[in-house]
Design a protein around this motif. Structure first.
Motif, PDB file in Angstrom:
ATOM      1  N   UNK A  74     -11.437   4.224  -7.819  1.00  0.00           N
ATOM      2  CA  UNK A  74     -11.146   5.205  -9.351  1.00  0.00           C
ATOM      3  C   UNK A  74     -10.465   4.733 -10.037  1.00  0.00           C
ATOM      4  N   UNK A  75      -8.973   3.880  -9.893  1.00  0.00           N
ATOM      5  CA  UNK A  75      -8.289   3.307 -10.578  1.00  0.00           C
ATOM      6  C   UNK A  75      -8.531   1.884 -10.619  1.00  0.00           C
ATOM      7  N   UNK A  76      -9.031   1.513  -9.650  1.00  0.00           N
ATOM      8  CA  UNK A  76      -9.221   0.328  -9.870  1.00  0.00           C
ATOM      9  C   UNK A  76     -10.741  -0.253 -10.093  1.00  0.00           C
ATOM     10  N   UNK A  77     -11.535   0.954 -10.223  1.00  0.00           N
ATOM     11  CA  UNK A  77     -12.802   0.440 -10.670  1.00  0.00           C
ATOM     12  C   UNK A  77     -12.560   0.938 -12.425  1.00  0.00           C
ATOM     13  N   UNK A  78     -12.508   1.124 -12.320  1.00  0.00           N
ATOM     14  CA  UNK A  78     -11.950   1.755 -14.101  1.00  0.00           C
ATOM     15  C   UNK A  78     -11.414  -0.031 -14.732  1.00  0.00           C
ATOM     16  N   UNK A  79     -10.231   0.053 -13.754  1.00  0.00           N
ATOM     17  CA  UNK A  79      -9.592  -1.753 -14.463  1.00  0.00           C
ATOM     18  C   UNK A  79     -10.457  -2.518 -14.799  1.00  0.00           C
ATOM     19  N   UNK A  80     -11.725  -2.555 -13.519  1.00  0.00           N
ATOM     20  CA  UNK A  80     -12.351  -3.473 -13.331  1.00  0.00           C
ATOM     21  C   UNK A  80     -13.626  -3.708 -13.797  1.00  0.00           C
ATOM     22  N   UNK A 104      -0.954  -0.121 -12.700  1.00  0.00           N
ATOM     23  CA  UNK A 104      -0.804  -0.897 -11.603  1.00  0.00           C
ATOM     24  C   UNK A 104       0.754  -0.139 -11.459  1.00  0.00           C
ATOM     25  N   UNK A 105       1.684   1.304 -12.085  1.00  0.00           N
ATOM     26  CA  UNK A 105       2.052   2.210 -12.463  1.00  0.00           C
ATOM     27  C   UNK A 105       1.918   3.245 -11.097  1.00  0.00           C
ATOM     28  N   UNK A 106       0.082   3.623 -12.083  1.00  0.00           N
ATOM     29  CA  UNK A 106      -0.186   4.947 -10.667  1.00  0.00           C
ATOM     30  C   UNK A 106      -0.729   3.900  -9.534  1.00  0.00           C
ATOM     31  N   UNK A 107      -1.453   2.787  -9.863  1.00  0.00           N
ATOM     32  CA  UNK A 107      -1.716   2.730  -8.037  1.00  0.00           C
ATOM     33  C   UNK A 107      -0.214   2.561  -7.600  1.00  0.00           C
ATOM     34  N   UNK A 108       0.864   2.320  -7.795  1.00  0.00           N
ATOM     35  CA  UNK A 108       2.253   1.874  -7.128  1.00  0.00           C
ATOM     36  C   UNK A 108       3.169   3.392  -6.329  1.00  0.00           C
ATOM     37  N   UNK A 110       0.363   6.330  -6.594  1.00  0.00           N
ATOM     38  CA  UNK A 110      -0.090   6.473  -5.056  1.00  0.00           C
ATOM     39  C   UNK A 110       0.632   5.710  -4.214  1.00  0.00           C
ATOM     40  N   UNK A 111       0.263   4.435  -3.902  1.00  0.00           N
ATOM     41  CA  UNK A 111       0.612   4.627  -2.906  1.00  0.00           C
ATOM     42  C   UNK A 111       2.399   4.668  -1.955  1.00  0.00           C
ATOM     43  N   UNK A 112       3.074   4.977  -2.915  1.00  0.00           N
ATOM     44  CA  UNK A 112       4.329   6.212  -2.488  1.00  0.00           C
ATOM     45  C   UNK A 112       3.599   6.986  -1.974  1.00  0.00           C
ATOM     46  N   UNK A 113       2.908   8.066  -2.471  1.00  0.00           N
ATOM     47  CA  UNK A 113       2.867   9.048  -2.076  1.00  0.00           C
ATOM     48  C   UNK A 113       1.731   9.435  -0.647  1.00  0.00           C
ATOM     49  N   UNK A 114       0.871   8.655  -0.740  1.00  0.00           N
ATOM     50  CA  UNK A 114      -0.183   7.778   0.918  1.00  0.00           C
ATOM     51  C   UNK A 114       1.420   7.944   1.718  1.00  0.00           C
ATOM     52  N   UNK A 115       2.115   7.174   1.627  1.00  0.00           N
ATOM     53  CA  UNK A 115       3.361   6.385   2.794  1.00  0.00           C
ATOM     54  C   UNK A 115       4.287   7.288   3.875  1.00  0.00           C
ATOM     55  N   UNK A 116       4.885   8.321   1.807  1.00  0.00           N
ATOM     56  CA  UNK A 116       5.381   9.548   2.147  1.00  0.00           C
ATOM     57  C   UNK A 116       4.475   9.997   3.154  1.00  0.00           C
TER      58      UNK A 116
END
Length: 122
Positions: A74-80, A104-108, A110-116
């Motif tokens: 959804x974040x990527x869709x918004x930027x599109x 970019x900050x939010x995506x990072x 989210x990625x960090x939370x997924x990894x954790x």
């Protein structure tokens, strides 16, 4: 009692992001009102925080991760959509850049939370 998702920095950033997008759409520089596109960008920006919250409320970390991936989509869709708005000169390049930086900050985050979370599943 505080709901668990409200403790997440990424959720708070996502709420601020959606608020900024909605503020922007309220003042678009367009003669023709493209209501469907405007509604869609508002919906997908709000969907980021909504999916983080919904995922946090699920029964398993595996489900939470799936909702985090949806939030990122959804974040990527918004930027599109916002990129299209900038191309059509409805918003400025500066407005787009500011929201892209936040994305970019939010995506990072989210990625960090997924990894954790994934690390704890092993």
């Amino acid at each position: 009692m505080e709901l668990g998702f409200k403790k997440l920095d990424v959720w708070r950033k996502a709420i601020d992001f959606a608020d900024s997008v909605i503020d922007l759409t309220e003042n678009l520089n367009t003669q023709a009102k493209h209501y469907r596109l405007i509604e869609q960008v508002e919906a997908c920006s709000a969907s980021v925080s909504a999916n983080i919250a919904e995922g946090k409320g699920r029964n398993s970390n595996k489900e939470f991760i799936q909702f985090l991936y949806i939030a990122r989509g959804s974040l990527y869709e918004t930027i599109s959509f916002l990129s299209l708005f900038e191309k059509r000169k409805w918003i400025t390049k500066e407005q787009l850049n500011k929201l892209e930086e936040a994305a970019v900050e939010i995506a990072s985050m989210i990625k960090g939370l997924i990894n954790a979370i994934a690390k704890n599943l092993k």
